[in-house]
Design a protein around this motif. Structure first.
Motif, PDB file in Angstrom:
ATOM      1  N   GLU A  40       0.745  -1.043   0.097  1.00  0.00           N
ATOM      2  CA  GLU A  40       0.099  -0.032  -0.033  1.00  0.00           C
ATOM      3  C   GLU A  40       0.856   1.367   0.008  1.00  0.00           C
ATOM      4  OE1 GLU A  40      -2.387   0.554   3.544  1.00  0.00           O
ATOM      5  OE2 GLU A  40      -3.273   2.452   2.834  1.00  0.00           O
ATOM      6  N   GLU A  41       0.406   2.033  -0.918  1.00  0.00           N
ATOM      7  CA  GLU A  41       1.249   3.418  -0.925  1.00  0.00           C
ATOM      8  C   GLU A  41       0.347   4.467  -0.442  1.00  0.00           C
ATOM      9  OE1 GLU A  41       4.602   2.730  -4.610  1.00  0.00           O
ATOM     10  OE2 GLU A  41       2.552   3.667  -5.043  1.00  0.00           O
ATOM     11  N   TYR A  42       0.804   5.413   0.446  1.00  0.00           N
ATOM     12  CA  TYR A  42      -0.272   6.374   1.080  1.00  0.00           C
ATOM     13  C   TYR A  42       0.728   7.733   0.946  1.00  0.00           C
ATOM     14  CZ  TYR A  42      -3.326   8.700   4.224  1.00  0.00           C
ATOM     15  OH  TYR A  42      -3.989   9.632   4.903  1.00  0.00           O
TER      16      TYR A  42
ATOM     17  N   THR B 287      -1.647   7.421  10.866  1.00  0.00           N
ATOM     18  CA  THR B 287      -2.136   8.662  11.681  1.00  0.00           C
ATOM     19  C   THR B 287      -0.804   9.923  11.913  1.00  0.00           C
ATOM     20  OG1 THR B 287      -3.687   7.343  12.848  1.00  0.00           O
ATOM     21  CG2 THR B 287      -2.899   9.361  13.784  1.00  0.00           C
ATOM     22  N   ALA B 288       0.353   9.278  11.806  1.00  0.00           N
ATOM     23  CA  ALA B 288       1.338  10.081  11.928  1.00  0.00           C
ATOM     24  C   ALA B 288       1.760  10.850  10.537  1.00  0.00           C
ATOM     25  CB  ALA B 288       2.861   9.353  12.513  1.00  0.00           C
ATOM     26  N   VAL B 289       1.589  10.275   9.740  1.00  0.00           N
ATOM     27  CA  VAL B 289       1.701  10.795   8.318  1.00  0.00           C
ATOM     28  C   VAL B 289       0.602  11.990   8.061  1.00  0.00           C
ATOM     29  CG1 VAL B 289       1.210  10.589   5.924  1.00  0.00           C
ATOM     30  CG2 VAL B 289       2.843   9.009   7.179  1.00  0.00           C
ATOM     31  N   ASP B 290      -0.802  11.832   8.524  1.00  0.00           N
ATOM     32  CA  ASP B 290      -1.814  12.670   8.461  1.00  0.00           C
ATOM     33  C   ASP B 290      -1.289  13.925   9.156  1.00  0.00           C
ATOM     34  OD1 ASP B 290      -3.331  11.283   6.882  1.00  0.00           O
ATOM     35  OD2 ASP B 290      -4.566  10.294   8.405  1.00  0.00           O
ATOM     36  N   MET B 291      -0.876  13.625  10.567  1.00  0.00           N
ATOM     37  CA  MET B 291      -0.532  14.815  11.440  1.00  0.00           C
ATOM     38  C   MET B 291       0.715  15.485  10.923  1.00  0.00           C
ATOM     39  SD  MET B 291      -0.500  12.223  14.914  1.00  0.00           S
ATOM     40  CE  MET B 291       0.135  13.258  16.188  1.00  0.00           C
ATOM     41  N   ALA B 292       1.743  14.853  10.416  1.00  0.00           N
ATOM     42  CA  ALA B 292       2.681  15.515   9.597  1.00  0.00           C
ATOM     43  C   ALA B 292       2.264  16.298   8.541  1.00  0.00           C
ATOM     44  CB  ALA B 292       3.655  14.425   9.223  1.00  0.00           C
TER      45      ALA B 292
ATOM     46  N   THR C 200       3.458   4.928  19.388  1.00  0.00           N
ATOM     47  CA  THR C 200       2.409   5.843  18.924  1.00  0.00           C
ATOM     48  C   THR C 200       2.612   6.872  17.792  1.00  0.00           C
ATOM     49  OG1 THR C 200       3.373   7.602  20.435  1.00  0.00           O
ATOM     50  CG2 THR C 200       2.085   5.853  21.445  1.00  0.00           C
ATOM     51  N   PRO C 201       1.438   7.333  17.482  1.00  0.00           N
ATOM     52  CA  PRO C 201       1.758   8.427  16.225  1.00  0.00           C
ATOM     53  C   PRO C 201       2.621   9.482  16.684  1.00  0.00           C
ATOM     54  CG  PRO C 201      -0.644   7.796  16.407  1.00  0.00           C
ATOM     55  CD  PRO C 201       0.177   7.094  17.534  1.00  0.00           C
ATOM     56  N   ASP C 202       2.588   9.835  17.570  1.00  0.00           N
ATOM     57  CA  ASP C 202       3.612  11.037  18.232  1.00  0.00           C
ATOM     58  C   ASP C 202       5.121  10.441  18.157  1.00  0.00           C
ATOM     59  OD1 ASP C 202       1.616  12.897  18.741  1.00  0.00           O
ATOM     60  OD2 ASP C 202       1.406  12.232  20.966  1.00  0.00           O
ATOM     61  N   GLU C 203       5.334   9.176  18.345  1.00  0.00           N
ATOM     62  CA  GLU C 203       6.662   8.793  18.253  1.00  0.00           C
ATOM     63  C   GLU C 203       7.270   8.628  16.977  1.00  0.00           C
ATOM     64  OE1 GLU C 203       6.553   6.033  22.541  1.00  0.00           O
ATOM     65  OE2 GLU C 203       5.874   5.100  20.621  1.00  0.00           O
ATOM     66  N   VAL C 204       6.123   8.384  15.992  1.00  0.00           N
ATOM     67  CA  VAL C 204       6.402   8.361  14.536  1.00  0.00           C
ATOM     68  C   VAL C 204       6.731   9.786  14.098  1.00  0.00           C
ATOM     69  CG1 VAL C 204       5.670   7.608  12.369  1.00  0.00           C
ATOM     70  CG2 VAL C 204       5.231   6.174  14.309  1.00  0.00           C
TER      71      VAL C 204
END
Lengths: 175, 375, 274
Positions: free
Chosen positions: B268-270, B291-296, B363-367
């Motif tokens: 999967e590519e996102y 989720t981390a990608v969305d946050m970034a 967690t997303p924060d860590e990523v």
């Protein structure tokens, strides 16, 4: 709808895991996305118990609760532990038999969940269904019909009437 | 559209397996995969299938291969310590080309570790767990719905390539409940073992047709009697010490999977189109990464996610191509750095790494922190 | 001229076998073929499963559906075969190390489960394939390459072990007593449920030589001379029994068979679901 993160806590045997499953299912039936997870191990068989459900209109990425938007506490121990760490936007629903604690949460609902199940419904084991009714009403997660359908899928034959009564009474606890 | 059904990841394995044609399951209780055995015990006899709880993990793997050897679609499920115990017979399955599905709901290790905590520490074991050179197909789902579909796919790949296929799960997805839309039967492709057509080779269990890599099957109990063995063997299925035959066998076993690369490998590519950074992951970790990608992205960082759905064989071609245009690569996985070695090998340069071995979920924060650090 | 039995049941292309001169396994393999022939079972419906070791090689020589699997696991593989195809006659051939050491757990649980599999043990008291190490049936005090000062372990009586674990049929045969052993194997195959026939073998190359027991002829003669019936044997205390060669049935019971009981569940559920 923003991502709602619900954490339901109590002691093992109170049925908080089933409560999260029912809420997740009702949300699904209402066309929303939901993920449910729970704590495993000895705590699921007595001791403190925690189960979580995340509900959102959007696709749900991370599957764990990051910042609970809702906390249910059915025991003092779980209220003390989880209530202390929530932020101001979290809604806390605590059984009214518990002693209030210091918390940042602005909205704390005291509801007679255990007493309703024990005295009004007449069966202590329906406390989780009473809670489900109250939570759904407080947060507006699913229609009452969808909720009822989810409950019916998880109860032993012969207990339909009492569980629906519990659900309705839970619903009525929240004005 | 059919309404979604709430299902646990482990439950989706069994639903998918039965849809994929599973009619025999042998297992042994182990956390966090036990629900798979429980569900199989409940559901299999309802469709005329059979379940057995064996005396140990080794026996379950053996029973599954025994049932496969007489033409049944089979599965077993386990976690960490049990996966270790199954390895010898898993190799027997590779060597004798017996299709089966082996589910490993990974948990924290080594040894007994943290039985109820998530991990992806078996990703290299999935590739190299049994001794000797051997083919491996391993798929890793990141949602309950995908678990359902990938389980069906595991059965299809097992039959098509005649090899054990590993469904490499993790506790994150195994114990998660989520909505699944169950497709109608006609919407699902089911692959059956290809049967021998030439009567002159019915008695040769490992005869391979010209232009093919996988020996075709002949039903047990009809017309011919043949031998299968874990020893090096010729097309007749009998042991041999001939080095040329032994070498050709292992080569074909490995090559049949390499040859199927385009068919087997999915990913999967996102958000990768304009990305100058990517986070590579697989399985339940993708939930944190997405989720981390969305946050970034919300913060204006051009980062995307590459998720290997087929973990083995690794999506080598795609990763190589992406690494030419994306300069910064991070690998996120729940271990001390395993798949990151594979990604490093493929892209031929160092990668950033986010990992965890304490039994908690990344967690997303860590990523996100790693993404920011990597810029 | 090859016998009819060899023509019909042996894969002559894969003979001669790897067994040493004087080895008793050839006699026992013939006994298995003869028992199947006497019963008139369709060859295509026989699935012979073996593990690893000298005895396990029989699977490659015998002309049935054969599976040569991993060390100790033959019964577990056979369980899968029987569950998937209850119509097949599933037979396991195994040595004493294969069945009672590494595979001991599978043996007792298959016996307990009473699944319709027949296990024929070629029991020669030694690990032959790896060169003469002591096995779970090597008598205490005997020698092996890994027991240079004498074996400290007490031996298993495999037939008794199976019976104690719940096998509904358990018997003991020998290399010397050919007709009796064939009959015991026949009855084991016919028996509905888990059946085990523990056949005393002869390994002159390792066990015989290490323990000064003479050649094959001396070892076979001893089987003849020391024979007592299974009935007599189980009245003897274990230390007196050790020097004897026991022949006959230890257990023969009519217990519910696993695959049949499972089929009842399927039938009930399939009926319920229409």
């Amino acid at each position: 709808m923003d991502r709602m993160e619900l954490r339901l806590t109590g002691s093992g045997g109170q049925g908080v895991i089933l409560a999260t499953i029912i809420l997740a299912e009702a949300a699904l039936y209402s066309g929303k996305n939901a993920v449910q997870s729970q704590s495993y191990g000895p705590e699921a068989r007595g001791g403190m118990c925690k189960a979580e459900v995340i509900i959102s209109e959007d696709e749900i990425g991370f599957t764990k609760v990051m910042k609970p938007t809702f906390l249910l506490a059915l025991t003092q121990e779980s209220l003390n532990k989880f209530g202390a760490t929530v932020d101001e936007n979290c809604v806390i629903m605590m059984d009214d038999s518990l002693v209030e604690i210091e918390t940042k949460a602005k909205n704390v609902i005291k509801a007679p969940i255990l007493a309703t199940a024990r005295e009004k419904v007449g069966k202590a084991f329906t406390a989780n269904i009473v809670a489900v009714g109250a939570i759904n009403k407080a947060l507006g997660l699913a229609s009452f019909e969808n909720l009822k359908e989810a409950v019916m899928g998880h109860i032993p034959a012969g207990t339909e009437e009492i569980n629906i009564k519990a659900l309705e009474m839970g619903n009525d606890l929240i004005k | 559209m059919t309404r979604k059904v709430l299902m646990q990841g482990n439950e989706a394995v069994v639903e998918g397996a039965i849809k994929g044609g599973m009619r025999f399951f042998a297992g042994y209780p182990i956390t966090p995969s036990t629900e798979i055995a429980e569900m199989a015990a409940l559901k299999l006899p309802r469709v005329g299938g059979r379940f057995i709880q064996m005396e140990d993990e080794i026996a379950s793997m053996a029973a599954v291969l025994g049932a496969s050897a007489v033409g049944t679609k089979t599965m077993t499920a386990t976690s960490g310590p049990g996966f270790s115990l199954k390895q010898e017979n898993l190799g027997y399955g590779c060597m004798t080309e017996l299709p089966c599905v082996v589910v490993n709901v990974q948990r924290s290790g080594p040894s007994t570790g943290l039985p109820t905590s998530p991990s992806q520490g078996d990703v290299m074991q999935a590739k190299w767990g049994t001794h000797g050179d051997h083919p491996v197909i391993a798929l890793s789902p990141s949602s309950v719905e995908e678990t359902y579909h990938l389980t069906i796919r595991c059965f299809n790949l097992a039959e098509k390539y005649r090899t054990p296929v590993i469904l490499l799960m993790d506790e994150i997805v195994g114990h998660l409940r989520e909505g699944v839309s169950i497709p109608e039967n006609e919407q699902v492709d089911i692959i059956e073992r290809k049967l021998k057509e030439r009567p002159d080779v019915f008695h040769l269990p490992y005869h391979v047709c010209e232009g093919e890599y996988v020996p075709r099957w002949h039903l047990t109990g009809y017309d011919v009697r043949y031998n299968i063995t874990g020893l090096a063997h010729g097309v007749d299925g009998f042991p041999t010490n001939n080095n040329e035959i032994a070498g050709a066998l292992v080569t074909r076993l490995v090559e049949k999977i390499n040859h199927g690369y385009e068919d087997i490998v999915t990913f999967e590519e996102y958000m990768l189109d304009d990305a100058d950074m990517m986070v590579v992951c697989y399985g339940g970790t993708a939930r944190s990464v997405k989720t981390a990608v969305d946050m970034a992205r919300a913060q204006g960082i051009k980062v995307g996610m590459f998720r290997a759905i087929t973990v083995w064989p690794s999506p080598e071609k795609e990763l190589k191509a992406l690494s030419k245009k994306i300069k910064s690569v991070i690998v996120a996985e729940h271990n001390y750095g395993q798949y990151s070695l594979e990604v490093q090998r493929i892209i031929e340069r160092p990668v950033g790494f986010v990992g965890k071995v304490d039994g908690t979920v990344i967690t997303p924060d860590e990523v996100l922190a790693k993404i920011k650090e990597g810029r | 001229m090859a016998s009819k039995l060899i023509d019909k049941y042996m894969r002559e292309d894969h003979l001669p076998h790897i067994w040493c001169p004087g080895c008793g396994h050839g006699i026992l393999m013939r006994n298995v073929a003869k028992a199947i022939d006497n019963l008139g079972i369709n060859q295509e419906k026989v699935c012979l499963v073996s593990g690893i070791g000298c005895a396990a090689r029989a699977a490659g020589y015998m002309d049935f559906q054969t599976m040569h699997t991993t060390h100790g696991r033959a019964i577990a593989f056979a369980t899968g075969v029987k569950m998937a195809r209850p119509d097949l006659e599933v037979i396991v051939i195994a040595g004493d190390g294969d069945i009672a050491a590494i595979g001991g757990n599978h043996l007792i649980h298959a016996a307990r489960r009473n699944i319709n599999i027949t296990v024929i043990v070629f029991n020669n008291d030694i690990y032959g394939m790896t060169g003469g190490q002591y096995s779970p049936t090597t008598p205490t005090g005997d020698y092996g390459t890994t027991a240079p000062y004498g074996n400290l372990d007490r031996p298993f009586d495999i037939g008794l072990l199976a019976a104690a674990a719940g096998a509904s049929y358990s018997a003991k045969g020998t290399c010397y007593h050919v007709p009796q052993t064939i009959k015991l194997i026949e009855d084991g195959i016919k028996h509905k449920g888990f059946a085990l026939i523990d056949c005393l073998g002869v390994c002159p190359t390792y066990y015989g030589r290490k323990n000064k027991k003479g050649g094959a002829v001396e070892m076979l003669t001893r089987q003849k001379e020391n024979m007592i019936t299974a009935e007599q044997a189980y009245k003897l205390p274990i230390h007196e029994r050790e020097s004897k060669v026991i022949l006959g049935k230890i257990a023969e019971n009519d217990f519910p068979e696993f695959t049949e009981e499972y089929q009842k569940i399927i039938d009930r559920l399939v009926k319920q679901n229409g």
